[in-house]
Design a protein around this motif. Structure first.
Motif, PDB file in Angstrom:
ATOM      1  N   GLY A 316      -8.716   5.335 -16.279  1.00  0.00           N
ATOM      2  CA  GLY A 316      -8.910   6.025 -15.008  1.00  0.00           C
ATOM      3  C   GLY A 316      -8.270   7.397 -14.953  1.00  0.00           C
ATOM      4  N   TRP A 317      -7.511   7.773 -15.969  1.00  0.00           N
ATOM      5  CA  TRP A 317      -7.026   9.158 -15.980  1.00  0.00           C
ATOM      6  C   TRP A 317      -7.337   9.808 -17.303  1.00  0.00           C
ATOM      7  CZ3 TRP A 317      -1.641  11.087 -17.170  1.00  0.00           C
ATOM      8  CH2 TRP A 317      -0.858  10.153 -17.853  1.00  0.00           C
ATOM      9  N   VAL A 318      -7.111  11.120 -17.395  1.00  0.00           N
ATOM     10  CA  VAL A 318      -7.685  11.878 -18.499  1.00  0.00           C
ATOM     11  C   VAL A 318      -7.149  11.424 -19.858  1.00  0.00           C
ATOM     12  CG1 VAL A 318      -6.072  13.844 -18.486  1.00  0.00           C
ATOM     13  CG2 VAL A 318      -8.483  14.181 -19.164  1.00  0.00           C
ATOM     14  N   THR A 319      -5.899  10.987 -19.899  1.00  0.00           N
ATOM     15  CA  THR A 319      -5.344  10.547 -21.177  1.00  0.00           C
ATOM     16  C   THR A 319      -6.139   9.356 -21.721  1.00  0.00           C
ATOM     17  OG1 THR A 319      -3.202  11.351 -20.441  1.00  0.00           O
ATOM     18  CG2 THR A 319      -3.206   9.904 -22.355  1.00  0.00           C
ATOM     19  N   GLY A 320      -6.612   8.509 -20.823  1.00  0.00           N
ATOM     20  CA  GLY A 320      -7.444   7.383 -21.230  1.00  0.00           C
ATOM     21  C   GLY A 320      -8.846   7.806 -21.673  1.00  0.00           C
ATOM     22  N   GLU A 396       4.505  14.199 -17.926  1.00  0.00           N
ATOM     23  CA  GLU A 396       5.624  14.780 -17.186  1.00  0.00           C
ATOM     24  C   GLU A 396       6.555  15.383 -18.216  1.00  0.00           C
ATOM     25  OE1 GLU A 396       7.920  12.744 -13.885  1.00  0.00           O
ATOM     26  OE2 GLU A 396       7.176  11.130 -15.129  1.00  0.00           O
ATOM     27  N   PRO A 397       7.451  16.254 -17.773  1.00  0.00           N
ATOM     28  CA  PRO A 397       8.486  16.672 -18.715  1.00  0.00           C
ATOM     29  C   PRO A 397       9.316  15.441 -19.087  1.00  0.00           C
ATOM     30  CG  PRO A 397       8.501  18.049 -16.725  1.00  0.00           C
ATOM     31  CD  PRO A 397       7.596  16.883 -16.456  1.00  0.00           C
ATOM     32  N   ILE A 398       9.675  15.328 -20.343  1.00  0.00           N
ATOM     33  CA  ILE A 398      10.547  14.216 -20.733  1.00  0.00           C
ATOM     34  C   ILE A 398      11.968  14.764 -20.873  1.00  0.00           C
ATOM     35  CG2 ILE A 398       9.719  14.426 -23.148  1.00  0.00           C
ATOM     36  CD1 ILE A 398      10.481  11.393 -23.443  1.00  0.00           C
ATOM     37  N   VAL A 418       6.372  13.484 -30.411  1.00  0.00           N
ATOM     38  CA  VAL A 418       5.608  14.652 -29.972  1.00  0.00           C
ATOM     39  C   VAL A 418       5.489  14.613 -28.454  1.00  0.00           C
ATOM     40  CG1 VAL A 418       4.364  15.198 -32.092  1.00  0.00           C
ATOM     41  CG2 VAL A 418       3.441  13.418 -30.596  1.00  0.00           C
ATOM     42  N   ASP A 419       6.022  15.650 -27.828  1.00  0.00           N
ATOM     43  CA  ASP A 419       5.924  15.792 -26.368  1.00  0.00           C
ATOM     44  C   ASP A 419       4.723  16.696 -26.133  1.00  0.00           C
ATOM     45  OD1 ASP A 419       6.174  16.360 -23.706  1.00  0.00           O
ATOM     46  OD2 ASP A 419       8.115  17.362 -23.873  1.00  0.00           O
ATOM     47  N   THR A 420       3.668  16.132 -25.549  1.00  0.00           N
ATOM     48  CA  THR A 420       2.384  16.827 -25.487  1.00  0.00           C
ATOM     49  C   THR A 420       2.068  17.273 -24.070  1.00  0.00           C
ATOM     50  OG1 THR A 420       1.163  14.781 -25.073  1.00  0.00           O
ATOM     51  CG2 THR A 420       1.529  15.377 -27.376  1.00  0.00           C
ATOM     52  N   TRP A 421       1.918  18.573 -23.902  1.00  0.00           N
ATOM     53  CA  TRP A 421       1.549  19.101 -22.570  1.00  0.00           C
ATOM     54  C   TRP A 421       0.058  19.388 -22.513  1.00  0.00           C
ATOM     55  CZ3 TRP A 421      -1.037  23.389 -20.896  1.00  0.00           C
ATOM     56  CH2 TRP A 421      -1.051  23.598 -19.491  1.00  0.00           C
ATOM     57  N   TRP A 422      -0.563  18.925 -21.466  1.00  0.00           N
ATOM     58  CA  TRP A 422      -1.964  19.253 -21.181  1.00  0.00           C
ATOM     59  C   TRP A 422      -2.299  18.738 -19.802  1.00  0.00           C
ATOM     60  CZ3 TRP A 422      -6.028  15.277 -21.719  1.00  0.00           C
ATOM     61  CH2 TRP A 422      -5.542  14.014 -22.077  1.00  0.00           C
TER      62      TRP A 422
HETATM   63  C1  6R9 Z   1      -2.432  14.761 -19.330  1.00  0.00           C
HETATM   64  C2  6R9 Z   1      -2.038  14.753 -17.899  1.00  0.00           C
HETATM   65  C3  6R9 Z   1      -1.251  17.394 -15.581  1.00  0.00           C
HETATM   66  C4  6R9 Z   1       0.141  17.832 -15.183  1.00  0.00           C
HETATM   67  C5  6R9 Z   1       0.546  19.141 -15.798  1.00  0.00           C
HETATM   68  C6  6R9 Z   1       2.057  18.996 -15.832  1.00  0.00           C
HETATM   69  C7  6R9 Z   1       2.270  17.537 -16.130  1.00  0.00           C
HETATM   70  C8  6R9 Z   1       1.606  16.640 -18.402  1.00  0.00           C
HETATM   71  C9  6R9 Z   1       3.358  17.142 -19.591  1.00  0.00           C
HETATM   72  C10 6R9 Z   1       3.548  17.633 -18.282  1.00  0.00           C
HETATM   73  C11 6R9 Z   1       5.596  18.493 -18.879  1.00  0.00           C
HETATM   74  C12 6R9 Z   1       4.407  17.364 -20.553  1.00  0.00           C
HETATM   75  N1  6R9 Z   1       2.449  17.281 -17.576  1.00  0.00           N
HETATM   76  N2  6R9 Z   1       2.153  16.537 -19.631  1.00  0.00           N
HETATM   77  N3  6R9 Z   1       4.669  18.302 -17.934  1.00  0.00           N
HETATM   78  N4  6R9 Z   1       5.505  18.051 -20.143  1.00  0.00           N
HETATM   79  N5  6R9 Z   1       4.325  16.911 -21.809  1.00  0.00           N
HETATM   80  O1  6R9 Z   1      -0.948  14.347 -17.553  1.00  0.00           O
HETATM   81  O2  6R9 Z   1      -2.982  15.271 -17.035  1.00  0.00           O
HETATM   82  O3  6R9 Z   1      -2.802  13.965 -14.869  1.00  0.00           O
HETATM   83  O4  6R9 Z   1      -4.015  16.200 -15.001  1.00  0.00           O
HETATM   84  O5  6R9 Z   1      -1.523  16.069 -15.125  1.00  0.00           O
HETATM   85  O6  6R9 Z   1       1.095  16.871 -15.675  1.00  0.00           O
HETATM   86  O7  6R9 Z   1       2.587  19.291 -14.579  1.00  0.00           O
HETATM   87  O8  6R9 Z   1       0.094  20.218 -15.012  1.00  0.00           O
HETATM   88  P1  6R9 Z   1      -2.888  15.340 -15.451  1.00  0.00           P
END
Ligand code: 6R9
Length: 657
Positions: A316-320, A396-398, A418-422
């Motif tokens: 139900g969310w984009v990661t899935g 979220e930020p870890i 790996v801390d992945t932002w997207w």
């Molecule tokens: C994939 C996902 C996006 C928002 C994004 C940011 C936060 C996601 C993060 C992170 C810090 C990370 N976010 N990953 N902040 N470090 N590794 O979560 O998509 O549900 O659209 O949320 O989540 O604020 O703008 P979505």
């Protein structure tokens, strides 16, 4: 430079990849070189190498009408063919695609690529019988069962567009999403297992569709296709409702995947969170699949012939979408799919699953990691987690403490993190270390991936330079970028592109900071940035300090309006059981106030420290700070419909009073 920046820059722990990991890693430093030399050529290479094109493309990026991009536009492909048939044709039909674990312990299924391909072909034929063709919208409202993945792929196979609605959302949320997209079909289940019992789904679909079709109302839904999973009693609307088991097994397994243009829409996904009408983020086929496949491969170091991948996100969310449905299947990998909650029937359920299936790569969210930290290391220690060789974090930020705990207790002190932002909007990972290449740093998402161009800029769009904070922007179009907001091109331009229109940057809405090495630290949404006496403070920064105290399991910080300082820091903390027993709440609050003052500086010292038992979270695990702000400011608590557990706020309000 403010005191909080110094605090972050004090993080000097570094973890270099082991030589063994680096030697076997999918990624190597040459990816950066190739991408830097020719960014578009790099993505064209990935698209050609990683995907099968029925019609090869000759164009790469068309950015002549920004912010409306097209990628690989004259190419044609079939997304489902790429995730299924081609693996079978290559002789890998016997490889397990899904290691499915239901919540009840003995509910388990192994589904090979050949079997999944078969199921999707049958379902594609059923979709045809139900009148679904290219461009039609199909809502998917399902538990985490293999049929949910099959449903997404079958919709993609016939060139239609899916809109997955999280199974925990209410009938109202489902209704508004069905309406906005004009869905013609809903695919659902009677119910699914959650927390030891069947949680019904079909009744919410019935409720969403009830009483429609009157004067002035256009009912777009023609059929509801229902999987029997929970075995719970359901009502039936003859002519509209169809049982999956009455039509799918009987249907032919001959179905040839037709090619569709690269820019054929693949899915709409509504973003959760803030107020107002949800935004239907639109993704298309070729560029999306290229980046989802590439990032899953290099960031998760995926070796499809040997890895057991587990992304714990719900579909139900984009990661899935990108790292359960599309990335792993396009790569031909074997993955775990788990239906239930992490604590059912016992708090070690996830670790039991890791041991049982020999999971090698685990991708989850900081909120989950912190809740395991809260329960203590004794629980994961009961299981053999030695198969894990790589860990990922997203959402979220870890905070560095959770990062260290993840590494030590789950990763056996060796697995890289790996801390992945997207974002939903970016479609796939944008900022992350590459395992085996990058030296990692607890708390920092670090560097853009090869082929991705980002920057941290000030309000005027100027680069802030190392050691400074600002706003995260993406400076060049990328293959899996959103193509728009469904039905609302103006809102698309306004939300993401207007702020830095002059420069043509995509505005992500996240605060970020560059450290002295130029690595990126994410600081939370810019709407989570507080202003206390004219100082910019990040919620994440203070939360991170609080969680760094040995008594604290979890923390959420909000800026509450304050007559003298503009905003004041209000902290909601969950205290570890062992400390709660031995200390008074007043004493703990006092200690934590002083602690934050010491860690970051007096300006960051919370005005209020509320000791609570739970925090309000969305289904994707994001803390809803907006609701905590209501509590801290003494207001009535706002809309709680997107919370995973809507009762949490009344408990918190009662505790705070
Ligand atoms: C994939 C996902 C996006 C928002 C994004 C940011 C936060 C996601 C993060 C992170 C810090 C990370 N976010 N990953 N902040 N470090 N590794 O979560 O998509 O549900 O659209 O949320 O989540 O604020 O703008 P979505």
């Amino acid at each position: 430079m403010s005191s909080q920046i110094d605090h972050l820059l004090n993080e000097d722990r570094r973890f270099a990849p082991s030589p063994e990991f680096a030697a076997a890693a999918v990624a190597d430093a040459s990816l950066y070189e190739r991408a830097a030399a020719d960014r578009e050529g790099f993505w064209a290479d990935q698209a050609r190498e990683l995907l099968h094109w029925h019609t090869p493309f000759t164009e790469v990026l068309d950015w002549s009408n920004p912010p409306f991009a097209t990628w690989f536009a004259d190419g044609e492909l079939n997304v489902a063919y790429n995730c299924l048939d081609r693996h079978v044709e290559a002789g890998n039909g016997d490889r397990v695609a899904l290691l499915w674990q239901g919540e009840p312990a003995d509910d388990q299924r192994e589904i090979t690529y050949a079997e999944l391909t078969d199921e999707v072909k049958r379902l594609a034929n059923v979709l045809g019988d139900l009148g679904i063709t290219r461009g039609d919208r199909v809502a998917i409202y399902m538990p985490m069962i293999p049929e949910a993945i099959a449903a997404m792929l079958a919709v993609a196979r016939v060139g239609a567009i899916h809109s997955v609605v999280f199974g925990g959302f209410s009938a109202d949320s489902l209704r508004s999403r069905i309406d906005d997209a004009g869905a013609k079909l809903v695919i659902t289940a009677d119910g699914g297992w959650r927390k030891g019992k069947v949680s019904p789904l079909k009744p919410a679909v019935d409720q969403a569709l009830a009483g429609r079709g009157g004067a002035g109302e256009q009912e777009t839904v023609e059929h509801v296709l229902v999987v029997r999973r929970g075995g719970n009693a359901v009502e039936w609307t003859e002519g509209r409702d169809v049982w999956w088991h009455d039509v799918v097994p009987q249907s032919s397994a001959d179905h040839e995947a037709q090619p569709f243009p690269a820019e054929n829409p693949l899915f709409i996904l509504y973003t959760s969170g803030t107020t107002g009408k949800p935004k239907g983020i639109l993704h298309t086929s070729g560029g999306y699949l290229t980046q989802a496949t590439f990032t899953n491969k290099v960031v998760h170091d995926l070796h499809p012939e040997s890895d057991v991948f587990w992304c714990t996100a719900d579909i139900g969310w984009v990661t899935g979408h990108s790292y359960v449905a599309y990335g792993p299947l396009s790569n031909g990998a074997t993955q775990v799919l788990y239906e239930g909650t992490p604590d059912t029937p016992h708090p070690g359920r996830w670790w039991e699953i890791v041991e049982k299936f020999g999971v090698t790569v685990l991708y989850t969210a900081p909120t989950a990691i912190r809740s395991f930290m809260k329960l203590g290391r004794a629980i994961p220690k009961k299981f053999d987690l030695s198969s894990l060789r790589l860990l990922g974090s997203v959402g979220e930020p870890i905070n560095p403490e959770a990062w260290m705990w993840y590494r030590k207790i789950i990763g056996g002190k060796t697995a890289p993190i790996v801390d992945t932002w997207w974002q939903t909007e970016t479609g796939a990972i944008m900022v992350s270390a590459l395992p085996g290449v990058t030296e990692t740093k607890p708390g920092s998402a670090q560097v853009p991936l090869p082929g991705i161009a980002i920057d941290v800029v000030d309000e005027d769009g100027a680069h802030v330079g190392n050691g400074n904070g600002g706003l995260l922007v993406v400076t060049q179009p990328w293959p899996s970028m959103l193509r728009g907001i469904w039905g609302d091109p103006e809102r698309f331009v306004e939300t993401y592109w207007e702020k830095f229109q002059k420069q043509g940057f995509y505005f992500a809405g996240d605060g970020a900071r560059l450290d002295d090495d130029g690595d990126v630290w994410f600081l939370g949404r810019v709407d989570d940035v507080m202003n206390v006496s004219g100082h910019r403070l990040s919620t994440t920064e203070i939360e991170s300090a609080l969680v760094g105290n040995e008594a604290v399991a979890e923390a959420a910080v909000v800026g509450a309006s304050d007559e003298t300082t503009g905003q004041a820091v209000a902290a909601f903390v969950i205290i570890k059981q062992s400390y709660l027993a031995a200390h008074s709440p007043e004493g703990l609050a006092q200690t934590l106030r002083a602690w934050v003052g010491d860690q970051i500086g007096p300006i960051a010292r919370p005005r209020d420290v509320y000791i609570v038992e739970e925090l309000p979270k969305t289904r994707s695990g994001k803390i809803m700070r907006r609701l905590l702000r209501d509590v801290a400011e003494g207001r009535e608590v706002g809309d709680t419909t997107t919370l995973a557990d809507t009762a949490v706020m009344s408990v918190i309000s009662a505790q705070v009073k």
